[in-house]
Design an enzyme around this catalytic site. Structure first.
Site, mmCIF file in Angstrom:
data_model
loop_
_atom_site.group_PDB
_atom_site.id
_atom_site.type_symbol
_atom_site.label_atom_id
_atom_site.label_comp_id
_atom_site.label_asym_id
_atom_site.label_seq_id
_atom_site.Cartn_x
_atom_site.Cartn_y
_atom_site.Cartn_z
ATOM 1 N N ASP A 85 0.836 -1.189 0.000
ATOM 2 C CA ASP A 85 0.000 0.000 0.000
ATOM 3 C C ASP A 85 0.879 1.250 0.000
ATOM 4 O OD1 ASP A 85 -2.231 -1.595 0.135
ATOM 5 O OD2 ASP A 85 -2.530 -1.307 2.299
ATOM 6 N N MET A 86 0.338 2.323 -0.534
ATOM 7 C CA MET A 86 1.052 3.591 -0.557
ATOM 8 C C MET A 86 1.533 4.002 0.835
ATOM 9 S SD MET A 86 -0.431 7.242 -1.917
ATOM 10 C CE MET A 86 0.541 8.744 -1.921
#
Length: 390
Positions: A234-235
């Site tokens: 995930d970012m």
């Protein structure tokens, strides 16, 4: 969900859906359109549809197709919901969604946010700040904690609120901006086939809908366009990722991930709870996850259609302030698996610190770091182990 809107003339309060079966309750703003009246057209038509469904189930002839009746009623309903924006313009919910080529999902317009804004506009009030929070026990599907504020859903309220807020000076959406971090990626291993990188929090792994640099782009600038991804983070998550330098290596690494031959471990910090933490020092969480279609990218627990997600956990440390450090070893690779398994009432019941989707965004970065990565080198057959604390 309950909502509060601060205006230039004081606060307004609202609830989503019905409260104790009622759409209108003293002290809260009224609904945009009250479909719940027992003698109203909507309820009468519902009764007629139910009668046609019952006849069809009994093998009797029907005067109208109940599916078409239901679709027509929903279409009629969204034509009755008429809302304003800050420019004084008025459209029905049906018209607002049609501007984007969409059909409104069931329940659109009944959430607290649209109710609050529409009431303020109708009464000449200027909205200043608004928030929606959960009250009561957590549902079994979604992640909800009493007293915590949550952003409006993207499927129902996203298009509607975007139109209703036109004409107001609105702060940027924090879910679009992400966590700002000036840290550079760190290459900790490279050879002719592979690159292992420590990704900083707040950096996309691959290009996405957010206009921001990605780790894949960063690597291709330095190693050429042949660099390929093998998995994702995930970012908001920091930590170790492996990239392939050719398509053959990419396929071999993806086969290892699919066959669960890759070992990944994460360190997470969970927020302090309101009560004692009653879970064992180590254990396994197994919950089926599915995409929340009307609130992307959130995931929720779905025992009927979800895909099983399995995570082993071990409590590493309980801090003096009540926060808890946990080591996660995921055995499957579902989207947001560790974040949901942490926050959900059937998981550990405490969100990861800094989780903007399932917890509280006020902590800055997400305290989730992929610190351990182990796999077999596709060329040499050597078992490689990498560890990097965040």
């Amino acid at each position: 969900m309950f909502g509060i809107l601060i205006t230039d003339r004081g606060p307004l309060y609202a609830f989503s859906g019905l409260l104790d079966g009622r759409a209108t309750v003293e002290g809260f703003v009224p609904p945009i359109f009250d479909y719940s009246l027992p003698d109203g057209y909507f309820r009468r038509r519902e009764t007629e549809i139910a009668a046609q469904v019952a006849r069809r189930k009994a093998g009797l002839p029907v005067s109208e197709d109940p599916a078409k009746m239901s679709a027509d009623l929903q279409d009629w309903l969204f034509s009755q919901y008429k809302v304003l924006n800050a420019r004084g313009e008025s459209l029905s919910i049906k018209e607002i969604f049609a501007l984007r080529g969409l059909v409104p999902p069931g329940g659109t317009g009944d959430c607290a946010g649209p109710k609050l804004l529409n009431h303020a506009y109708l009464n000449g009030m200027k909205p200043l700040a608004m928030g929606e929070f959960w009250y009561g026990d957590s549902p079994m599907k979604e992640v909800r904690e009493q007293g915590r504020f949550y952003p409006s859903c993207m499927g129902k309220c996203g298009p509607l609120l975007s139109w209703m807020l036109q004409g107001l000076d609105v702060a940027p959406n924090p879910l679009d901006s992400g966590f700002s971090n000036d840290a550079e990626p760190e290459v900790i291993y490279e050879d002719g086939s592979l690159i292992v990188v420590n990704k900083p929090a707040g950096m996309l792994a691959v290009p996405g809908r957010v206009a921001a640099p990605s780790l894949l782009g960063w690597l291709r600038e330095r190693y050429g366009d042949s660099v390929e991804t093998c998995h994702r983070l995930d970012m908001d998550t920091s930590g170790l990722m492996v990239f392939a330098r050719d398509l053959g290596t990419k396929a071999a690494m993806e086969a290892q991930f699919a066959g669960r031959d890759v070992v990944k471990r994460y360190r997470a910090r969970l927020v302090a709870g309101t009560g004692p933490f009653r879970h064992a020092a180590r254990g396994t969480i197994a919950l089926p996850l599915a995409l929340d279609y009307y609130d992307r990218p959130r995931q929720y627990v779905d025992y009927e259609n979800g895909k099983l997600a399995v995570t082993e956990y071990e409590i590493a440390e309980v801090l003096p302030n009540g926060e808890i450090d946990v080591i996660f070893t995921p055995r499957t690779g579902r989207t947001h698996q560790l974040r949901v398994h942490s926050a959900h009432v059937k998981g550990l019941g405490r969100p990861i610190k800094g989780d903007r989707l399932y917890g509280d965004a006020t902590e800055g970065r997400l305290f989730l770091h992929a610190f351990y990565l182990e796999f077999t080198h596709p060329e040499t057959g050597e078992r490689l182990v990498f560890s990097k604390q965040g």
